[in-house]
Design a protein around this motif. Structure first.
Motif, PDB file in Angstrom:
ATOM      1  N   ASP A  70      41.475  38.469  43.027  1.00  0.00           N
ATOM      2  CA  ASP A  70      41.588  39.728  43.782  1.00  0.00           C
ATOM      3  C   ASP A  70      42.399  39.563  45.066  1.00  0.00           C
ATOM      4  O   ASP A  70      42.640  40.530  45.770  1.00  0.00           O
ATOM      5  CB  ASP A  70      40.201  40.321  44.070  1.00  0.00           C
ATOM      6  CG  ASP A  70      39.287  39.347  44.746  1.00  0.00           C
ATOM      7  OD1 ASP A  70      39.367  38.156  44.425  1.00  0.00           O
ATOM      8  OD2 ASP A  70      38.484  39.763  45.608  1.00  0.00           O
ATOM      9  N   GLN A 124      31.635  36.906  38.820  1.00  0.00           N
ATOM     10  CA  GLN A 124      32.877  36.361  38.258  1.00  0.00           C
ATOM     11  C   GLN A 124      32.629  35.809  36.860  1.00  0.00           C
ATOM     12  O   GLN A 124      33.431  35.982  35.963  1.00  0.00           O
ATOM     13  CB  GLN A 124      33.435  35.254  39.166  1.00  0.00           C
ATOM     14  CG  GLN A 124      34.088  35.809  40.417  1.00  0.00           C
ATOM     15  CD  GLN A 124      34.491  34.725  41.397  1.00  0.00           C
ATOM     16  OE1 GLN A 124      33.795  33.722  41.561  1.00  0.00           O
ATOM     17  NE2 GLN A 124      35.604  34.917  42.072  1.00  0.00           N
ATOM     18  N   ALA A 149      38.039  42.515  39.415  1.00  0.00           N
ATOM     19  CA  ALA A 149      38.244  41.926  40.738  1.00  0.00           C
ATOM     20  C   ALA A 149      37.831  42.893  41.847  1.00  0.00           C
ATOM     21  O   ALA A 149      37.198  42.501  42.834  1.00  0.00           O
ATOM     22  CB  ALA A 149      39.707  41.529  40.900  1.00  0.00           C
ATOM     23  N   GLU A 177      38.070  37.066  51.148  1.00  0.00           N
ATOM     24  CA  GLU A 177      37.486  37.951  50.134  1.00  0.00           C
ATOM     25  C   GLU A 177      36.352  38.807  50.687  1.00  0.00           C
ATOM     26  O   GLU A 177      36.143  39.912  50.237  1.00  0.00           O
ATOM     27  CB  GLU A 177      36.958  37.131  48.952  1.00  0.00           C
ATOM     28  CG  GLU A 177      38.022  36.809  47.934  1.00  0.00           C
ATOM     29  CD  GLU A 177      37.432  36.270  46.650  1.00  0.00           C
ATOM     30  OE1 GLU A 177      36.414  35.565  46.740  1.00  0.00           O
ATOM     31  OE2 GLU A 177      37.991  36.558  45.584  1.00  0.00           O
ATOM     32  N   ILE A 178      35.590  38.270  51.639  1.00  0.00           N
ATOM     33  CA  ILE A 178      34.490  39.072  52.165  1.00  0.00           C
ATOM     34  C   ILE A 178      34.898  39.820  53.432  1.00  0.00           C
ATOM     35  O   ILE A 178      34.044  40.309  54.172  1.00  0.00           O
ATOM     36  CB  ILE A 178      33.217  38.227  52.410  1.00  0.00           C
ATOM     37  CG1 ILE A 178      33.522  37.023  53.284  1.00  0.00           C
ATOM     38  CG2 ILE A 178      32.586  37.809  51.094  1.00  0.00           C
ATOM     39  CD1 ILE A 178      32.308  36.235  53.678  1.00  0.00           C
ATOM     40  N   GLY A 179      36.181  39.901  53.675  1.00  0.00           N
ATOM     41  CA  GLY A 179      36.650  40.794  54.723  1.00  0.00           C
ATOM     42  C   GLY A 179      36.921  40.149  56.070  1.00  0.00           C
ATOM     43  O   GLY A 179      37.365  40.808  57.007  1.00  0.00           O
ATOM     44  N   ARG A 217      34.932  42.238  44.564  1.00  0.00           N
ATOM     45  CA  ARG A 217      35.283  42.218  45.973  1.00  0.00           C
ATOM     46  C   ARG A 217      34.406  43.182  46.785  1.00  0.00           C
ATOM     47  O   ARG A 217      33.888  42.831  47.836  1.00  0.00           O
ATOM     48  CB  ARG A 217      36.751  42.588  46.117  1.00  0.00           C
ATOM     49  CG  ARG A 217      37.165  42.632  47.539  1.00  0.00           C
ATOM     50  CD  ARG A 217      38.633  42.673  47.687  1.00  0.00           C
ATOM     51  NE  ARG A 217      38.912  42.226  49.035  1.00  0.00           N
ATOM     52  CZ  ARG A 217      40.102  42.044  49.511  1.00  0.00           C
ATOM     53  NH1 ARG A 217      41.132  42.204  48.749  1.00  0.00           N
ATOM     54  NH2 ARG A 217      40.262  41.678  50.748  1.00  0.00           N
ATOM     55  N   LEU A 236      36.584  31.702  35.476  1.00  0.00           N
ATOM     56  CA  LEU A 236      35.133  31.632  35.629  1.00  0.00           C
ATOM     57  C   LEU A 236      34.380  32.420  34.559  1.00  0.00           C
ATOM     58  O   LEU A 236      33.233  32.135  34.242  1.00  0.00           O
ATOM     59  CB  LEU A 236      34.728  32.138  37.023  1.00  0.00           C
ATOM     60  CG  LEU A 236      35.237  31.257  38.167  1.00  0.00           C
ATOM     61  CD1 LEU A 236      35.138  31.988  39.489  1.00  0.00           C
ATOM     62  CD2 LEU A 236      34.456  29.954  38.236  1.00  0.00           C
ATOM     63  N   LYS A 237      35.045  33.408  34.002  1.00  0.00           N
ATOM     64  CA  LYS A 237      34.429  34.300  33.021  1.00  0.00           C
ATOM     65  C   LYS A 237      33.772  33.529  31.871  1.00  0.00           C
ATOM     66  O   LYS A 237      34.392  32.685  31.248  1.00  0.00           O
ATOM     67  CB  LYS A 237      35.550  35.182  32.440  1.00  0.00           C
ATOM     68  CG  LYS A 237      35.127  36.591  32.135  1.00  0.00           C
ATOM     69  CD  LYS A 237      36.146  37.278  31.255  1.00  0.00           C
ATOM     70  CE  LYS A 237      37.411  37.722  31.954  1.00  0.00           C
ATOM     71  NZ  LYS A 237      38.255  38.574  31.076  1.00  0.00           N
ATOM     72  N   LEU A 269      33.386  40.616  35.586  1.00  0.00           N
ATOM     73  CA  LEU A 269      33.594  41.964  36.132  1.00  0.00           C
ATOM     74  C   LEU A 269      34.951  42.037  36.830  1.00  0.00           C
ATOM     75  O   LEU A 269      35.530  41.024  37.203  1.00  0.00           O
ATOM     76  CB  LEU A 269      32.472  42.301  37.112  1.00  0.00           C
ATOM     77  CG  LEU A 269      31.064  42.341  36.504  1.00  0.00           C
ATOM     78  CD1 LEU A 269      30.052  42.810  37.538  1.00  0.00           C
ATOM     79  CD2 LEU A 269      31.013  43.260  35.294  1.00  0.00           C
ATOM     80  N   TYR A 301      27.592  40.592  51.587  1.00  0.00           N
ATOM     81  CA  TYR A 301      27.775  39.685  52.715  1.00  0.00           C
ATOM     82  C   TYR A 301      27.359  40.362  54.023  1.00  0.00           C
ATOM     83  O   TYR A 301      26.612  39.810  54.821  1.00  0.00           O
ATOM     84  CB  TYR A 301      29.227  39.210  52.800  1.00  0.00           C
ATOM     85  CG  TYR A 301      29.490  38.363  54.023  1.00  0.00           C
ATOM     86  CD1 TYR A 301      29.092  37.036  54.070  1.00  0.00           C
ATOM     87  CD2 TYR A 301      30.107  38.904  55.154  1.00  0.00           C
ATOM     88  CE1 TYR A 301      29.300  36.259  55.197  1.00  0.00           C
ATOM     89  CE2 TYR A 301      30.325  38.141  56.288  1.00  0.00           C
ATOM     90  CZ  TYR A 301      29.920  36.813  56.305  1.00  0.00           C
ATOM     91  OH  TYR A 301      30.127  36.058  57.432  1.00  0.00           O
ATOM     92  N   LYS A 335      28.489  36.478  44.044  1.00  0.00           N
ATOM     93  CA  LYS A 335      29.900  36.648  43.688  1.00  0.00           C
ATOM     94  C   LYS A 335      30.260  35.785  42.481  1.00  0.00           C
ATOM     95  O   LYS A 335      30.927  36.234  41.548  1.00  0.00           O
ATOM     96  CB  LYS A 335      30.796  36.277  44.875  1.00  0.00           C
ATOM     97  CG  LYS A 335      32.253  36.581  44.634  1.00  0.00           C
ATOM     98  CD  LYS A 335      33.092  36.266  45.836  1.00  0.00           C
ATOM     99  CE  LYS A 335      33.801  34.946  45.607  1.00  0.00           C
ATOM    100  NZ  LYS A 335      34.565  34.507  46.775  1.00  0.00           N
ATOM    101  N   ALA A 371      30.971  41.788  46.992  1.00  0.00           N
ATOM    102  CA  ALA A 371      30.929  40.641  47.900  1.00  0.00           C
ATOM    103  C   ALA A 371      30.892  41.095  49.363  1.00  0.00           C
ATOM    104  O   ALA A 371      30.107  40.599  50.165  1.00  0.00           O
ATOM    105  CB  ALA A 371      32.132  39.729  47.648  1.00  0.00           C
ATOM    106  N   ILE A 372      31.733  42.074  49.684  1.00  0.00           N
ATOM    107  CA  ILE A 372      31.762  42.563  51.070  1.00  0.00           C
ATOM    108  C   ILE A 372      30.417  43.202  51.426  1.00  0.00           C
ATOM    109  O   ILE A 372      29.813  42.892  52.454  1.00  0.00           O
ATOM    110  CB  ILE A 372      32.922  43.575  51.278  1.00  0.00           C
ATOM    111  CG1 ILE A 372      34.273  42.845  51.158  1.00  0.00           C
ATOM    112  CG2 ILE A 372      32.798  44.282  52.633  1.00  0.00           C
ATOM    113  CD1 ILE A 372      35.476  43.776  51.178  1.00  0.00           C
TER     114      ILE A 372
END
Lengths: 445, 150
Positions: A156, B37, B43, A284-286, B47, A360-361, B41, B54, B33, B50-51
């Protein structure tokens, strides 16, 4: 890459030298190595060619498949494209960029074109892209191992990659265009060879990411060229006219060089694959959302830390910085077309999208993936959690994943095996103690 | 989650969150997360989840006395409940405004407390609700839709 072909990898195993120890499996950032039947195996879909296993293997069983000098014979005209990090390999007060370039000519190349010069173009192109794009943070795409890491583990974040070609690709094109014009040659008559610090670049050449037309014809490891250059270097006169790149481009060879050249308002330079993985996870977490540009280098110290270099990366950095002091800080780019024209024509941009390649899938089918996930949890719980690696998988979690995917069994775990043997032995003993009625216990004694 | 009750959870996971533990803070979201993955699912779904998780987890670390992150994965949604024991939020509307924060200076120096936590969660979620009782604790309900197998 839309072409469906088996993955080519530069990183490969020298089966003779592999002792089947488990050091490499622990150091692989994408868990791409397993030891099976006493030998390491590289899982093709997971490998990103970062070269970490080459660096860590005590038996030198991990090698890079690359080109040799023989490859030069195929071409009427050859041009060497030395990576900026190449110049940091040599030390001593008499060493100059001009002498190193001269040395490459004595080894059989018809001409030289510094990748550092192309790095200056790329610096400007990235600077311009950072100004124009609304995406934050933008991540450099110059390190091919990082690009592959993002494809497999952080798909992503692909949209955060700066879609500008790496300096070596620009160098190959500019060098060839120049030679074609001057000597009226066809592109296939010219062989452009990168003097490379890393295996990821060798892979990128045969399996390009984001490029349709590859101008580069081969990649020769720095470690192959080093000794030859070292031998001739003391006998050469300085030839400053060969040297065209400035300090700005040359310093791309070490960590923070690109950052220094791009000059975004808020920027970060990250080196070392572990640090890169941490930072990508936080992006990824911002976090890092207010950072404009991030330079990410898979190797510690940047390209001077590449798996195909020779010199200690700390020394190489100092060597590079000493050479850079002798050069003009920044050059006016000598081009037949202006930077503006080239940028607007898209000459610097990637030609294709970078595609995700998630590893990872557990299964393409969501329901099956859920089932496998449940099995995975049960399997992990039954393993000791010591991550010893004796099974040949990098961790208990990875072994559990391999079991779920049918690539290993629980008996591969030495602890599970020992428990099994122990309970079997106890059962045997129990059985052995049972004596038929016809035999008296005293007879047994 | 009442509305989701008719959707059966195919998988449920609960993570404990320890108040004040900044070293482990973010681990629950990180583990989740990885699970998403592995389930393959999309991306964008991963994401956003995850946000949201977190930020929710860090809110518990920073503001509460401890809590839990519970996740139900159904065939179409990810249902997240993040609940804590803590001081609660007296004015939820205010807490949802960007830039509003009650985090201490110490916490702000660590890069948290920018007042973006709840707004970021709300932005990442497809459905979001928050209930809080002063002196008892806070509960967030987050729903993220995923198209199965995408």
């Amino acid at each position: 890459m839309s072409k469906l072909q088996p993955y080519f990898h530069s990183v490969a195993l020298d089966i003779e030298n592999c002792k089947g120890c488990t050091i490499c499996i622990k150091h692989c950032p994408t868990e791409a190595i397993r030891v099976r039947d006493g030998k390491a195996r590289i899982l093709e879909t997971r490998c990103i060619d970062c070269g970490e296993c080459i660096k860590i293997c005590p038996n030198h069983a991990k090698i890079a498949i690359a080109d040799d000098f023989d490859a030069l014979n195929k071409y009427a005209y050859t041009v060497a494209l030395p990576a900026p990090s190449f110049f940091g390999q040599f030390q001593g007060p008499d060493v100059t960029v001009g002498k190193i370039l001269q040395a490459l000519l004595t080894l059989g190349f018809t001409s030289v074109y510094e990748v550092a010069k192309a790095a200056e173009h790329v610096s400007l192109a990235v600077r311009r892209y950072v100004e124009q794009s609304p995406i934050r943070p933008l991540i450099s795409s110059a390190c091919p191992a990082v690009v592959r890491l993002i494809q497999v583990r952080f798909p992503d974040l692909i949209e955060h990659l700066v879609p500008i070609q790496a300096p070596v690709d620009i160098a190959a094109r500019f060098a060839k265009e120049d030679i074609m014009r001057k000597y009226d040659l066809k592109p296939e008559q010219i062989g452009a060879f990168f003097i490379t610090p890393c295996p990821a670049k060798v892979t990128a050449l045969r399996q390009p990411i984001g490029l349709e037309n590859v101008w580069l014809d081969g990649a020769i490891p720095i470690s192959t060229v080093y000794a030859k250059v070292l031998r001739v270097l003391p006998y050469l006169e300085d030839t400053p006219e060969l040297q065209e790149a400035s300090a700005l481009g040359l310093l791309w060879g070490r960590a923070s060089g690109e950052e220094d050249a791009v000059r975004a308002p808020k920027q970060v330079a990250v080196d070392g694959i572990r640090a890169v993985i941490d930072v990508l996870g936080e992006i990824e977490i911002g976090k890092f959302h207010d950072v404009d540009f991030i330079e990410c280098q898979a190797c510690r110290g940047g390209c001077v830390g590449g798996a195909l270099t020779v010199q200690n990366p700390f020394l190489a950095r100092v060597n590079l910085e000493r050479l850079a002091k002798e050069l003009p800080p920044e050059s006016s780019l000598q081009l037949e077309k202006s930077f503006e024209e080239r940028y607007n024509a898209g000459d610097y941009g990637l030609e294709l999208n970078i595609e995700p390649r998630s590893i990872l899938k557990l299964d393409d089918d969501f329901t099956k993936a859920i089932e496998k996930m449940e099995l995975l949890e049960k399997t992990v719980a039954a393993l000791p959690g010591l991550d010893c690696g004796s099974c040949g998988s990098p961790s208990c979690q990875a072994l559990a994943e391999d079991i779920v995917q049918g690539l290993a069994t629980e008996a591969d775990c030495v602890f599970v095996l020992r428990d099994g043997v122990q309970s079997l032995a106890e059962d045997l003993l129990e059985l052995a103690r049972r004596v038929p009625g016809s035999i008296s216990h005293e007879d047994e004694m | 989650m009442a509305a989701a009750g008719n959707k059966q959870a195919l998988m449920s996971i609960t993570y404990d969150i320890v108040a004040g533990d900044f070293v482990r803070g973010g681990e629950a979201a990180g583990k989740l997360k990885r699970v998403l993955q592995q389930l393959g699912l999309g991306a964008n779904v991963i994401r956003r989840t995850a946000i949201a998780t977190y930020e929710a987890e860090m809110n518990v670390v920073i503001h509460s006395y401890g809590g839990q992150l519970s996740v139900d994965i159904t065939s179409e949604t990810i249902e997240i409940i993040c609940s804590d024991c803590g001081p609660g939020i007296p004015d939820i509307d205010q807490a949802l405004q960007e830039g509003y924060s009650t985090a201490s200076d110490d916490v702000r120096e660590m890069g948290f407390g920018a007042g973006m936590g709840l707004p970021n969660i709300r932005r990442s979620a497809d459905e979001f609700s928050i209930t809080s009782t002063v002196g008892e604790g806070t509960q967030l309900q987050i729903r993220i839709l995923h198209k199965a197998g995408e």
